[in-house]
Enzyme design. Structure first.
Site, PDB file in Angstrom:
ATOM      1  CD  GLU A 197      50.791  64.252  14.096  1.00 17.69           C
ATOM      2  OE1 GLU A 197      50.969  63.622  15.155  1.00 17.69           O
ATOM      3  OE2 GLU A 197      50.887  63.719  12.970  1.00 17.69           O
ATOM      4  CB  CYS A 247      52.504  60.068  17.644  1.00 18.43           C
ATOM      5  SG  CYS A 247      52.898  58.843  18.891  1.00 18.43           S
ATOM      6  CD  GLU A 273      52.262  55.647  17.249  1.00 19.79           C
ATOM      7  OE1 GLU A 273      51.657  56.688  16.865  1.00 19.79           O
ATOM      8  OE2 GLU A 273      53.413  55.643  17.686  1.00 19.79           O
ATOM      9  CE  LYS A 316      63.734  53.901   6.767  1.00 18.80           C
ATOM     10  NZ  LYS A 316      64.415  55.186   7.139  1.00 18.80           N
TER      11      LYS A 316
END
Length: 501
Positions: free
Chosen positions: A401, A300, A266, A191
């Site tokens: 983040e 990331c 991840e 997806k």
């Protein structure tokens, strides 16, 4: 058939036929509900196209197709060398269509075209070729336990793998996940992120052209809360691989527990970059700039917490600001001189602006940037590259983040302080160390709590090297030989060679 494709003309003048359907059993089909997702060009905020969004029913259809393909002799009994050749053919087709794939990626995502072409699409090609070479080298071993037993292991594919990829690297992340899964003989339901649905649908056409049997690779677009949740919780999916935020990763992990799926995650990061006084300052500035400002800061592993030894701190900050002025050209991502395009969506744009306000309100010093960038036709989700100094470790901008062209720069006195502060985080994905002292570099690398450490560089990942994190940055590894382990089971076979009861 006409409502499953649309003729489009990209901003760089390229014209092509964009698929809109769900790719199941090597064919594009409408979603069962008829629901669609609209892709927005983040450069000018205009609609590009609307694609079909998968429902739970559509996910089930894709899983059934993948399970049938996994059991069918055309894939199950295909010699592994031939499986590798299919992957090589797919890599060549990606290479032949590289400019168009990069065009769609840039239009849909906002990243600079030269980056999409020379980094992202090139990475897809390299990853498929790398894992194609492994297809006939995934094997078990004979284990000598003595003359009374002949024992060996088989490395077998897991079965049907669900894969959920993010919006920051749509094609590259598809390559990272599909490569090892296919090399090991699995079938896949993947997806795409709802924010960037277009490029992977064009890629789907190349899968059929390469000759993969129907059902081996099924590609869906859809909302995470529906299609993503249906994949994570599906009882006939054996493996789940997810790249995305830590918060979503937790939810995915809970849903995957329903049938104890093999899982690879991840997730997020707040990666530290340490610059010691003995570093090559010019190189440290250039690499640390690339480590946070490339890809609009939407990485990331972005080294978004820069810790600089106090004796060179002021000089580093000044040179970092000069590097931004010299390199960080914000503009139209189709212009070759552009370094920074727009953030991927309005939501991401507003998220970064919110963190800028948080940094100001908490008392950090805004050294540069901190505003929307409106010099690209007055439209688009552009943000000026932003630097905060005089940042305390307790501040949100230091701990959370941000995922944008946004960095905090702080100072430290000693090596022990630097390591302690680098490790004072719930994350553990990437990290970087700058020093000319080789002994110190290895010593610090060993003590940093992260899945990856760059020494005198940042973000130069490689598909031949394992990628992944510790703590709340994920579970398992992708890429390299280690990436194969996530897509096979070891079966032990015991042969009695003479033990009688």
């Amino acid at each position: 058939m006409s409502d499953l494709f649309v003729n489009l003309k990209a901003p760089n003048g390229r014209q092509y036929k964009q698929p809109l359907g769900l790719f199941i059993n090597n064919e594009f089909v409408k979603s069962s509900s008829g629901d669609k997702i609209t892709s927005i060009n983040p450069t000018d905020e205009k609609e590009i196209a609307s694609v079909y969004a998968a429902s739970e029913h559509d996910v089930d259809a894709a899983v059934k197709a993948a399970r049938a393909a996994f059991k069918h002799p055309s894939w199950r009994d295909l010699p592994p060398t031939d499986r590798g050749n299919l992957m090589l053919k797919l890599a060549s087709l990606v290479e032949e269509n590289a400019e168009l794939l990069a065009t769609i990626e840039t239009w849909d995502n906002g990243k600079p075209y030269q980056v999409a072409l020379n980094e992202d699409v090139a990475d897809v090609i390299g990853t498929f070729r790398y894992y194609a070479g492994y297809a006939d080298k995934v094997h078990g071993q004979v284990i000598d336990t003595g003359p009374a037993k002949f024992a060996y292991t088989l490395r077998e594919p897991l079965g049907v793998c669900g894969q959920i990829i993010p919006w920051n690297y749509p094609l590259a992340m598809a390559g990272w996940k599909l490569g090892p899964a296919l090399a090991c003989g699995n079938c896949v339901v993947i997806k795409a992120a709802e924010q960037t649905p277009l490029s992977i649908l064009y890629f789907a056409q190349l899968i059929k052209e390469a000759g993969f049997p129907p059902g081996v690779i099924n590609i869906l677009n859809g909302h995470g809360r529906e299609a993503g949740a249906a994949i994570a919780s599906h009882l006939d999916i054996d493996k789940l691989a997810f790249t995305g935020s830590t918060a979503t990763g937790r939810q995915v992990m809970k849903m995957a527990a329903i049938n104890l799926k093999n899982i690879t995650l991840e997730t997020g990061g707040k990666s530290p970059l340490l610059v010691f006084a003995d570093a090559d300052l010019d190189q440290a500035v250039k690499w640390s700039h690339a480590g946070i400002m490339s890809n609009q800061g939407q990485i990331c592993t972005a080294t978004s917490r820069i810790l600089v030894q106090d004796s060179i701190y002021d000089k580093f900050v000044e040179q970092f600001k000069q590097q931004i002025k010299a390199v960080n050209k914000v503009g139209d991502p189709f212009e070759d001189t552009t370094f920074q395009g727009p953030q991927v969506t309005k939501a991401q744009y507003e998220r970064v602006l919110d963190y800028i306000e948080s940094g100001k309100s908490e008392g950090a010093t805004l050294a540069t940037g901190g505003t929307p960038y409106k010099d690209v036709n007055g439209k688009g989700f552009f943000i000026s590259p932003t630097v905060f100094t005089n940042v305390k470790d307790s501040m949100r901008i230091y701990r959370e983040e941000v995922f944008g062209p946004f960095v905090v720069i702080s100072s430290f006195k000693t090596e022990d302080e630097a390591i302690e502060r680098a490790n004072d985080t719930t994350y553990g994905l990437g990290s970087a160390v700058f020093t000319e002292n080789l002994t110190k570099a290895h010593r610090v690398a060993k003590r940093i709590e992260a899945g990856m450490v760059w020494i005198n560089s940042s973000q130069d990942s490689d598909y031949r090297i394992p990628f992944g994190g510790v703590k709340q940055s994920g579970i398992g590894r992708e890429l390299g030989e280690a990436g194969l382990a996530a897509y096979t089971n070891a079966k032990a076979v015991h042969v009695n060679m003479g033990t009688r009861l």
